[in-house]
Scaffold this motif. Structure first.
Motif, PDB file in Angstrom:
ATOM      1  N   VAL A  24       0.840  -1.201   0.000  1.00 36.87           N
ATOM      2  CA  VAL A  24       0.000   0.000   0.000  1.00 36.87           C
ATOM      3  C   VAL A  24       0.874   1.249   0.000  1.00 36.87           C
ATOM      4  N   LEU A  25       1.985   1.181   0.727  1.00 38.73           N
ATOM      5  CA  LEU A  25       2.915   2.308   0.833  1.00 38.73           C
ATOM      6  C   LEU A  25       4.153   2.034  -0.011  1.00 38.73           C
ATOM      7  N   HIS A  26       4.609   3.063  -0.712  1.00 36.25           N
ATOM      8  CA  HIS A  26       5.715   2.899  -1.644  1.00 36.25           C
ATOM      9  C   HIS A  26       6.843   3.882  -1.322  1.00 36.25           C
ATOM     10  N   GLY A  45      -8.011   5.553   1.185  1.00 31.76           N
ATOM     11  CA  GLY A  45      -7.194   4.566   0.496  1.00 31.76           C
ATOM     12  C   GLY A  45      -5.821   5.057   0.103  1.00 31.76           C
ATOM     13  N   ALA A  46      -5.473   6.293   0.484  1.00 27.24           N
ATOM     14  CA  ALA A  46      -4.163   6.852   0.108  1.00 27.24           C
ATOM     15  C   ALA A  46      -3.025   6.226   0.898  1.00 27.24           C
ATOM     16  N   GLY A  47      -3.341   5.657   2.083  1.00 30.31           N
ATOM     17  CA  GLY A  47      -2.305   5.034   2.899  1.00 30.31           C
ATOM     18  C   GLY A  47      -2.097   5.685   4.253  1.00 30.31           C
ATOM     19  N   LYS A  48      -2.983   6.607   4.641  1.00 29.50           N
ATOM     20  CA  LYS A  48      -2.802   7.311   5.923  1.00 29.50           C
ATOM     21  C   LYS A  48      -2.897   6.349   7.112  1.00 29.50           C
ATOM     22  N   LEU A 213      -0.363  12.416   1.003  1.00 31.95           N
ATOM     23  CA  LEU A 213      -0.212  11.050   0.498  1.00 31.95           C
ATOM     24  C   LEU A 213      -1.219  10.821  -0.629  1.00 31.95           C
ATOM     25  N   HIS A 214      -0.752  10.179  -1.702  1.00 33.11           N
ATOM     26  CA  HIS A 214      -1.650   9.841  -2.802  1.00 33.11           C
ATOM     27  C   HIS A 214      -1.187   8.527  -3.413  1.00 33.11           C
ATOM     28  N   GLN A 215      -2.093   7.557  -3.390  1.00 38.89           N
ATOM     29  CA  GLN A 215      -1.788   6.226  -3.919  1.00 38.89           C
ATOM     30  C   GLN A 215      -0.525   5.643  -3.285  1.00 38.89           C
ATOM     31  N   GLY A 216      -0.399   5.859  -1.978  1.00 36.92           N
ATOM     32  CA  GLY A 216       0.686   5.259  -1.225  1.00 36.92           C
ATOM     33  C   GLY A 216       2.031   5.939  -1.362  1.00 36.92           C
ATOM     34  N   LYS A 217       2.050   7.136  -1.937  1.00 33.10           N
ATOM     35  CA  LYS A 217       3.300   7.868  -2.110  1.00 33.10           C
ATOM     36  C   LYS A 217       3.150   9.284  -1.563  1.00 33.10           C
ATOM     37  N   VAL A 218       4.250   9.831  -1.071  1.00 35.88           N
ATOM     38  CA  VAL A 218       4.255  11.235  -0.650  1.00 35.88           C
ATOM     39  C   VAL A 218       4.409  12.087  -1.905  1.00 35.88           C
TER      40      VAL A 218
END
Length: 250
Positions: A24-26, A45-48, A213-218
């Protein structure tokens, strides 16, 4: 002292999630300095929440590292967990325990002495207008009051880092204002706060910095002025900047 050592929370190159094959996090890196309130913002769903679960030790990173107060969970789990406190999005209480029992149990778990517990619990009960509910079973409380109990439990301790996930859900306007003002007071005393919220117009004037965070990325981080300048949109409100960042704008 290095910049990393000066930070209460330091996350470097974190990749993680529920499945090794589908993280989920990249490769996210972020920090929270001492006496700093940082807003963690993103779409559902961004990963927060996944980021917070990794900080809390509820999930194991696939790659990367997390340190709180300069200590990793692997190296010294007791010191690591004693340095942070958490307010979850949904209240998690024992129905057959009173408000007072929840707060006292938490204080004992953090080793708060009796005098500090008495003073802090009285202040928190007054601040969140819960004095008349202290001896009420949590199962008889409204959702908003349950959220206030979670907040009281988190703040009866004085760790280095508070991790706070969507705390405003269910709170009335006075409760929201009381919480924001109290977090500012703690920040001035040196506490560090990582705050996740969708109510961007509310946190815009309270946080020192923001991490998007967006789609698991900062995709952006810094003060509002720094982020709007980097996007070529100086003076843009946080909410509008956020929309542009997550919708693929500059």
């Amino acid at each position: 002292m290095s910049a990393a050592a000066a930070n209460v929370l330091e996350i470097q190159g974190l990749t993680g999630g529920y499945s090794l094959n589908k993280p989920v996090l990249h490769d996210i890196s972020l920090s929270v300095g001492r006496g700093e309130m940082v807003g963690l913002i993103g779409l559902n769903g961004a990963g927060k929440s996944t980021t917070m679960k990794h900080i809390l030790g509820l999930m194991t990173p696939h790659k990367g590292g997390i340190a709180v107060d300069g200590v990793t969970r692997d190296k010294d789990p007791e010191r690591y967990h004693a340095a942070l406190s958490f307010v979850p999005e949904a209240p998690l209480l024992y129905d057959e325990m009173t408000v007072r029992e929840h707060v006292e149990f938490t204080a004992r778990s953090y080793g708060v002495d009796r005098a500090d517990y008495e003073a802090r619990s009285a202040r928190l009960a007054s601040l969140f207008r819960m004095e008349e509910k202290l001896d009420t079973l949590s199962g008889h409380l409204s959702k908003g009051m349950k959220q206030k109990v979670m907040i009281m439990c988190a703040f009866v301790a004085r760790p280095s880092l508070y991790v706070i996930d969507e705390p405003f859900l269910g709170l009335d306007p006075l409760g929201i204002r009381s919480l924001l003002d109290f977090m500012q007071e703690l920040r001035r005393e040196g506490a560090s706060i990582l705050l996740s919220s969708h109510i961007l117009s509310t946190i815009e004037n309270y946080c020192d910095r923001f991490i998007v965070l967006h789609q698991g990325k900062v995709v952006a981080q810094g003060t509002l002025d720094e982020m709007t300048a980097a996007a070529g949109r100086p003076g843009l409100p946080l909410e509008q900047l956020f929309y542009e960042l997550v919708q693929g704008g500059k």
